[in-house]
Design a protein around this motif. Sequence first.
Motif, PDB file in Angstrom:
ATOM      1  N   UNK A   1      -1.907  10.462   4.870  1.00 55.97           N
ATOM      2  CA  UNK A   1      -2.344   9.801   3.778  1.00 55.97           C
ATOM      3  C   UNK A   1      -2.259  10.453   2.310  1.00 55.97           C
ATOM      4  N   UNK A   2      -1.860   9.555   1.313  1.00 56.83           N
ATOM      5  CA  UNK A   2      -2.032  10.026  -0.014  1.00 56.83           C
ATOM      6  C   UNK A   2      -3.408  10.016  -0.647  1.00 56.83           C
ATOM      7  N   UNK A   3      -4.165   9.058   0.014  1.00 50.90           N
ATOM      8  CA  UNK A   3      -5.667   8.928  -0.395  1.00 50.90           C
ATOM      9  C   UNK A   3      -6.421   9.828  -0.209  1.00 50.90           C
ATOM     10  N   UNK A   4      -6.499  10.245   1.058  1.00 45.13           N
ATOM     11  CA  UNK A   4      -7.485  11.233   1.552  1.00 45.13           C
ATOM     12  C   UNK A   4      -6.995  12.404   2.305  1.00 45.13           C
ATOM     13  N   UNK A   5      -5.629  12.474   2.704  1.00 46.02           N
ATOM     14  CA  UNK A   5      -5.021  13.285   3.511  1.00 46.02           C
ATOM     15  C   UNK A   5      -5.477  13.096   4.931  1.00 46.02           C
ATOM     16  N   UNK A   6      -5.904  11.932   5.189  1.00 46.84           N
ATOM     17  CA  UNK A   6      -5.879  11.715   6.980  1.00 46.84           C
ATOM     18  C   UNK A   6      -4.764  11.534   7.561  1.00 46.84           C
TER      19      UNK A   6
ATOM     20  N   UNK B   1       8.643   8.050   2.634  1.00 47.18           N
ATOM     21  CA  UNK B   1       7.651   7.613   2.157  1.00 47.18           C
ATOM     22  C   UNK B   1       7.398   6.209   2.606  1.00 47.18           C
ATOM     23  N   UNK B   2       6.125   5.786   2.788  1.00 50.03           N
ATOM     24  CA  UNK B   2       5.716   4.405   3.199  1.00 50.03           C
ATOM     25  C   UNK B   2       5.227   3.773   1.680  1.00 50.03           C
ATOM     26  N   UNK B   3       6.258   3.177   1.038  1.00 49.51           N
ATOM     27  CA  UNK B   3       5.790   2.761  -0.450  1.00 49.51           C
ATOM     28  C   UNK B   3       5.037   1.603  -0.585  1.00 49.51           C
ATOM     29  N   UNK B   4       4.479   0.953   0.877  1.00 43.32           N
ATOM     30  CA  UNK B   4       3.495  -0.148   0.615  1.00 43.32           C
ATOM     31  C   UNK B   4       2.007   0.279   0.714  1.00 43.32           C
ATOM     32  N   UNK B   5       1.894   1.789   0.984  1.00 45.70           N
ATOM     33  CA  UNK B   5       0.647   1.953   1.307  1.00 45.70           C
ATOM     34  C   UNK B   5       0.446   3.503   1.002  1.00 45.70           C
ATOM     35  N   UNK B   6      -0.989   3.756   0.624  1.00 42.83           N
ATOM     36  CA  UNK B   6      -1.272   5.282   0.451  1.00 42.83           C
ATOM     37  C   UNK B   6      -1.960   5.928   1.508  1.00 42.83           C
ATOM     38  N   UNK B   7      -2.572   5.078   2.493  1.00 44.76           N
ATOM     39  CA  UNK B   7      -3.184   5.365   3.719  1.00 44.76           C
ATOM     40  C   UNK B   7      -2.523   4.788   4.939  1.00 44.76           C
TER      41      UNK B   7
END
Length: 125
Positions: free
Chosen positions: A52-57, A98-104
């Motif tokens: 994830x881009x948001x939190x690295x999960x 890249x999944x360009x619809x989501x950050x997580x």
Amino acid sequence: QVQFVESGGGLVQPGGSLRLSCAASGLFLDYYAIGWFRQAPGKEREGVSCISASDGSTLYADSVKGRFTISRDNAKNTVYLQMSSLQPEDTAIYYCAADIERRRCSTGWGTLAYWGAGTQVTVSS
């Protein structure tokens, strides 16, 4: 122009390890969720892992859980896939996108973009 370049593949014996790299230009890899995928001859493309881009999960396919580890180095703008305990069934071309619809990361994928040419992983004795 966004470009992803995969590297690090090769021939390895069963039980061996490899580290794949996905280097990006034109896009920061901590902007979208980034996935590793693979496609073996005659098989459909399979999602292997996501960070994830948001939190690295992270998420992993059941087939690689406990053996593969995905990570990201923001300074190098590179996502890695550390693969261990490799088996012949891991043989495939590995790609990042890249999944360009989501950050997580979540189960399932949105719109995938910026595919590289892939890197071949062959596990054989």
